[in-house]
Scaffold this motif. Structure first.
Motif, PDB file in Angstrom:
ATOM      1  N   ILE A 160      17.104  35.861  13.309  1.00 48.91           N
ATOM      2  CA  ILE A 160      16.908  35.147  14.568  1.00 48.91           C
ATOM      3  C   ILE A 160      17.024  36.091  15.760  1.00 48.91           C
ATOM      4  N   ALA A 161      17.887  37.111  15.642  1.00 52.10           N
ATOM      5  CA  ALA A 161      18.045  38.062  16.745  1.00 52.10           C
ATOM      6  C   ALA A 161      16.733  38.797  17.013  1.00 52.10           C
ATOM      7  N   ALA A 162      16.061  39.224  15.944  1.00 52.88           N
ATOM      8  CA  ALA A 162      14.778  39.913  16.099  1.00 52.88           C
ATOM      9  C   ALA A 162      13.714  38.970  16.646  1.00 52.88           C
ATOM     10  N   LEU A 163      13.725  37.728  16.165  1.00 51.26           N
ATOM     11  CA  LEU A 163      12.763  36.745  16.671  1.00 51.26           C
ATOM     12  C   LEU A 163      13.029  36.449  18.139  1.00 51.26           C
ATOM     13  N   ASN A 164      14.287  36.416  18.527  1.00 47.90           N
ATOM     14  CA  ASN A 164      14.644  36.155  19.919  1.00 47.90           C
ATOM     15  C   ASN A 164      14.139  37.279  20.833  1.00 47.90           C
ATOM     16  N   GLU A 165      14.273  38.527  20.378  1.00 40.14           N
ATOM     17  CA  GLU A 165      13.774  39.660  21.160  1.00 40.14           C
ATOM     18  C   GLU A 165      12.254  39.587  21.317  1.00 40.14           C
ATOM     19  N   PHE A 166      11.571  39.259  20.221  1.00 36.13           N
ATOM     20  CA  PHE A 166      10.110  39.160  20.263  1.00 36.13           C
ATOM     21  C   PHE A 166       9.679  38.006  21.174  1.00 36.13           C
ATOM     22  N   THR A 167      10.407  36.915  21.108  1.00 36.31           N
ATOM     23  CA  THR A 167      10.078  35.764  21.955  1.00 36.31           C
ATOM     24  C   THR A 167      10.214  36.124  23.429  1.00 36.31           C
ATOM     25  N   GLY A 168      11.124  37.040  23.745  1.00 39.61           N
ATOM     26  CA  GLY A 168      11.246  37.507  25.119  1.00 39.61           C
ATOM     27  C   GLY A 168       9.970  38.177  25.604  1.00 39.61           C
ATOM     28  N   ILE A 169       9.303  38.920  24.712  1.00 42.37           N
ATOM     29  CA  ILE A 169       8.025  39.552  25.055  1.00 42.37           C
ATOM     30  C   ILE A 169       6.971  38.478  25.302  1.00 42.37           C
ATOM     31  N   ILE A 170       6.975  37.460  24.448  1.00 36.61           N
ATOM     32  CA  ILE A 170       6.036  36.346  24.604  1.00 36.61           C
ATOM     33  C   ILE A 170       6.273  35.640  25.936  1.00 36.61           C
ATOM     34  N   ARG A 171       7.533  35.388  26.245  1.00 36.38           N
ATOM     35  CA  ARG A 171       7.848  34.670  27.487  1.00 36.38           C
ATOM     36  C   ARG A 171       7.382  35.451  28.705  1.00 36.38           C
ATOM     37  N   ARG A 172       7.523  36.776  28.663  1.00 37.85           N
ATOM     38  CA  ARG A 172       7.112  37.591  29.800  1.00 37.85           C
ATOM     39  C   ARG A 172       5.624  37.395  30.097  1.00 37.85           C
ATOM     40  N   ALA A 173       4.812  37.370  29.038  1.00 35.25           N
ATOM     41  CA  ALA A 173       3.379  37.150  29.229  1.00 35.25           C
ATOM     42  C   ALA A 173       3.101  35.727  29.706  1.00 35.25           C
ATOM     43  N   VAL A 174       3.808  34.768  29.126  1.00 32.29           N
ATOM     44  CA  VAL A 174       3.638  33.368  29.533  1.00 32.29           C
ATOM     45  C   VAL A 174       3.950  33.204  31.015  1.00 32.29           C
ATOM     46  N   ASP A 175       5.027  33.832  31.466  1.00 31.12           N
ATOM     47  CA  ASP A 175       5.418  33.731  32.876  1.00 31.12           C
ATOM     48  C   ASP A 175       4.459  34.500  33.785  1.00 31.12           C
ATOM     49  N   ASP A 176       4.102  35.724  33.387  1.00 30.69           N
ATOM     50  CA  ASP A 176       3.241  36.557  34.229  1.00 30.69           C
ATOM     51  C   ASP A 176       1.895  35.889  34.501  1.00 30.69           C
ATOM     52  N   TYR A 177       1.366  35.215  33.500  1.00 28.98           N
ATOM     53  CA  TYR A 177       0.023  34.658  33.630  1.00 28.98           C
ATOM     54  C   TYR A 177       0.009  33.128  33.715  1.00 28.98           C
ATOM     55  N   GLY A 178       1.170  32.510  33.878  1.00 26.82           N
ATOM     56  CA  GLY A 178       1.235  31.062  34.042  1.00 26.82           C
ATOM     57  C   GLY A 178       0.576  30.303  32.905  1.00 26.82           C
ATOM     58  N   MET A 179       0.911  30.670  31.681  1.00 29.87           N
ATOM     59  CA  MET A 179       0.210  30.113  30.526  1.00 29.87           C
ATOM     60  C   MET A 179       0.623  28.691  30.171  1.00 29.87           C
ATOM     61  N   ILE A 180       1.871  28.346  30.425  1.00 26.63           N
ATOM     62  CA  ILE A 180       2.384  27.037  30.012  1.00 26.63           C
ATOM     63  C   ILE A 180       2.960  26.306  31.210  1.00 26.63           C
ATOM     64  N   GLU A 181       2.551  25.054  31.363  1.00 26.83           N
ATOM     65  CA  GLU A 181       3.051  24.210  32.445  1.00 26.83           C
ATOM     66  C   GLU A 181       3.821  23.028  31.868  1.00 26.83           C
ATOM     67  N   GLU A 182       4.603  22.389  32.723  1.00 31.94           N
ATOM     68  CA  GLU A 182       5.399  21.230  32.314  1.00 31.94           C
ATOM     69  C   GLU A 182       4.501  20.158  31.692  1.00 31.94           C
ATOM     70  N   GLY A 183       4.910  19.690  30.501  1.00 26.13           N
ATOM     71  CA  GLY A 183       4.192  18.617  29.838  1.00 26.13           C
ATOM     72  C   GLY A 183       2.988  19.033  29.015  1.00 26.13           C
ATOM     73  N   ASP A 184       2.709  20.337  28.919  1.00 29.17           N
ATOM     74  CA  ASP A 184       1.563  20.799  28.134  1.00 29.17           C
ATOM     75  C   ASP A 184       1.717  20.443  26.661  1.00 29.17           C
TER      76      ASP A 184
END
Length: 248
Positions: free
Chosen positions: A3-27
């Motif tokens: 889970i620790a490794a998955l959590n680190e990888f998810t941080g990379i995913i979140r950075r892209a999601v935030d940078d490019y506004g990929m996910i909005e509330e209720g999607d």
């Protein structure tokens, strides 16, 4: 599961999601799961992100069976059941049309077009308008180089693409994740990868570019990161962000 490794990888995913506004509330987000390591890891990372992301979103997985023999998606279904992810597997005749009927000499383009259309139709039928695809950092660099070398132009898919004809928005949350990182983590997590028997898998133009970049990377180890950075700084349409990212 690490889970620790998955959590680190998810941080990379979140950075892209935030940078490019990929996910909005209720999607409602559907992940196109081919059975490969990229889409499987993206699915688990988004499921992990879902547990703490401030914007609530729903998640499900959709697989298209292309018609190749020997592809068993039962382990993918079991993984989705284990992680409580709704899963749909749809049979298609894409392989038959591309290879058996039309005998395409360059089948990758038509196959990709048919897969995109089938996925868009499938999620629209479920009332979903956002599709997450497993294209990663290396895919982006390779696509840019393919466009430059074979077409004489600077182009690449976008991190977020709205398709006005279908009303579907495609998002690519793994654009900051390097392929080697994905390979390593998918092995650590023992993901049930379904091997692709497509006869074009190792003979395509993309494979040529992959090998070219690999060879050049032996002399210039940071070459792909510089190309990616140039794509953001130009910027290519849809690629501009203020944040720089440690990639690879």
């Amino acid at each position: 599961m690490n889970i620790a490794a998955l959590n680190e990888f998810t941080g990379i995913i979140r950075r892209a999601v935030d940078d490019y506004g990929m996910i909005e509330e209720g999607d409602r987000v559907a992940v196109g799961v081919s059975g490969g390591k990229d889409s499987l890891l993206l699915l688990l990372a988004l499921k992990h992100l879902q547990s703490y992301y401030p914007k609530h979103f729903e998640l499900e997985a959709i697989t298209l069976e292309l018609g190749f023999e020997g592809m068993d998606f039962t382990p993918v279904r079991e993984l989705c059941e284990e992680w409580d992810i709704p899963y749909t597997c749809l049979k298609t005749d894409i392989k038959e049309i591309v290879f058996d009927i039309r005998h395409e000499k360059n089948p990758c383009s038509l196959c990709a077009k048919m897969r995109r259309g089938a996925l868009n139709d499938a999620i629209k039928a479920r009332g979903i308008s956002k599709l997450a695809l497993g294209h990663h950092f290396d895919d982006a660099v390779e696509t840019f180089m393919m466009s430059l070398i074979f077409e004489g132009r600077m182009s690449c898919f976008r991190p977020v693409t709205y398709l006005d004809r279908s009303g579907v928005t495609q998002i690519r949350p793994m654009v900051y994740a390097g392929e080697m990182k994905i390979v390593k983590l998918s092995q650590e997590l023992s993901l049930p990868v379904v091997e692709n028997p497509c006869p074009q898998d190792k003979t395509s133009k993309r494979h040529e570019i992959k090998e070219l970049l690999k060879t050049m990377g032996e002399s210039y180890p940071d070459m792909k990161s510089k190309i990616f950075g140039a794509m953001q700084r130009l910027p290519l349409p849809g690629w501009g962000v203020e944040n720089n990212t440690d990639l690879g």
